[in-house]
Enzyme design. Sequence first.
Site, mmCIF file in Angstrom:
data_model
loop_
_atom_site.group_PDB
_atom_site.id
_atom_site.type_symbol
_atom_site.label_atom_id
_atom_site.label_comp_id
_atom_site.label_asym_id
_atom_site.label_seq_id
_atom_site.Cartn_x
_atom_site.Cartn_y
_atom_site.Cartn_z
ATOM 1 N N HIS A 267 0.823 -1.200 0.000
ATOM 2 C CA HIS A 267 0.000 0.000 0.000
ATOM 3 C C HIS A 267 0.871 1.270 0.000
ATOM 4 O O HIS A 267 0.441 2.312 -0.495
ATOM 5 C CB HIS A 267 -0.913 0.021 1.223
ATOM 6 C CG HIS A 267 -2.133 -0.838 1.094
ATOM 7 N ND1 HIS A 267 -3.223 -0.476 0.331
ATOM 8 C CD2 HIS A 267 -2.433 -2.049 1.630
ATOM 9 C CE1 HIS A 267 -4.154 -1.416 0.404
ATOM 10 N NE2 HIS A 267 -3.700 -2.389 1.188
ATOM 11 N N ASP A 274 -7.742 -2.026 -1.673
ATOM 12 C CA ASP A 274 -8.705 -2.892 -1.005
ATOM 13 C C ASP A 274 -10.068 -2.486 -1.533
ATOM 14 O O ASP A 274 -10.476 -1.320 -1.385
ATOM 15 C CB ASP A 274 -8.650 -2.714 0.510
ATOM 16 C CG ASP A 274 -7.324 -3.160 1.103
ATOM 17 O OD1 ASP A 274 -6.674 -4.024 0.498
ATOM 18 O OD2 ASP A 274 -6.933 -2.632 2.164
ATOM 19 N N GLU A 332 -6.483 -12.269 1.721
ATOM 20 C CA GLU A 332 -7.567 -11.296 1.796
ATOM 21 C C GLU A 332 -8.229 -11.174 0.430
ATOM 22 O O GLU A 332 -7.591 -10.698 -0.520
ATOM 23 C CB GLU A 332 -7.032 -9.921 2.233
ATOM 24 C CG GLU A 332 -6.373 -9.918 3.598
ATOM 25 C CD GLU A 332 -5.654 -8.597 3.899
ATOM 26 O OE1 GLU A 332 -5.370 -8.355 5.084
ATOM 27 O OE2 GLU A 332 -5.382 -7.830 2.946
ATOM 28 N N HIS A 335 -8.004 -7.623 -1.310
ATOM 29 C CA HIS A 335 -6.731 -6.948 -1.565
ATOM 30 C C HIS A 335 -6.172 -7.320 -2.938
ATOM 31 O O HIS A 335 -6.089 -8.496 -3.291
ATOM 32 C CB HIS A 335 -5.709 -7.306 -0.487
ATOM 33 C CG HIS A 335 -4.370 -6.669 -0.696
ATOM 34 N ND1 HIS A 335 -3.990 -5.523 -0.044
ATOM 35 C CD2 HIS A 335 -3.330 -7.019 -1.499
ATOM 36 C CE1 HIS A 335 -2.764 -5.190 -0.429
ATOM 37 N NE2 HIS A 335 -2.346 -6.080 -1.320
#
Length: 352
Positions: A267, A274, A332, A335
């Site tokens: 990030h 996300d 995730e 993501h």
Amino acid sequence: MKLKYFLTGLAAGLLLYAQTDCLNASAAVPPDAPKDVKHILGFYYGNGENILIRENEGRLELLYRFSRSDKAFGGANIYPLAKEHFDSYLMTEAGPMSGTEANVRFERDQDGYGIACRVGGHIYSRYFFGQGTGERPKEFRFPAHTDEEWQQLRAEAAAAVMPEALAAGQQAALVDAATIKGLKVESRYGTADNCFGAPLYTTDKLWLGREAAAALSKVQQHLAAYGYGLALWDAYRPWAVSKLAHLALPADQKQMLEDPDTKGSVHNTGNAVDVGLYKLDTGETVEMISGFDEPSVRQFASYAGGTSRQRYLRALLRDSMELYGFQGIEMEWWHFDYQPSTAWAHLNVPVQ
């Protein structure tokens, strides 16, 4: 139908759709499961064993996990359940070496949520993960910090220096995510509505790299044919914010985030996002297979539970993102990294 074949078929269908306009995309979305069915779906444990109850193409299935290392139940044995009457089913196991039958019965609480599953003579208790279909409200939150503690943590993060090695690589030019037409910006860390219970940013605006933004715009246009748009929950994260988040974690849970002093977060480069889905006609955020930042088996991209509709929408999101240069991760489902093979530089430009 096993999940890997379902995902393979869906991926092929999405690629075909990208090349032709003759398909009615919305017709492929599975119908939602009835509320009484959704309220018994989920994770049950007992006798040293774990099982999942899921909905698949209008019927219930019991997934038996024989290996604890199979966190997502991707390799679990699948047993269809034949309904006899309300909350009572028959499970049949047939094969060349054996054939057995067992009654499966669910017990609910006064609000209609499944709390136990009886399989033959064994009882499995329900474990509630968090918010979502069939789950009692149970938002995940780390232990709260006082205002004074947050002030100290913010000061420590602001004074920290990003390791020089992380600055190497191609630098992304950051753009305001709000400039992407149709994108719904819902910054989770720009407000207190997140797992920390406090905002990590000083603004609810989100930024990302110019190339990643252009690709995300294409994903948005692609999903529009299905009646959906992208909800952006997080994007560029200054290194100091990653440092703050790591400092705010409990001492025994530091492994939940990458160490900002050694590896940092993707990030930080401006090339990770996300995302979830929202309905174009109503603007309503789509309930996905788990909550954002929910630390449970439901967070895995290959989690085999939930409903046909939830698994379809998760696959639709993933395949649409990967069609335009993003790559998902297993841990995730929300993501995605843009062009992960590129050596992107980590940034520490404040957002405000």
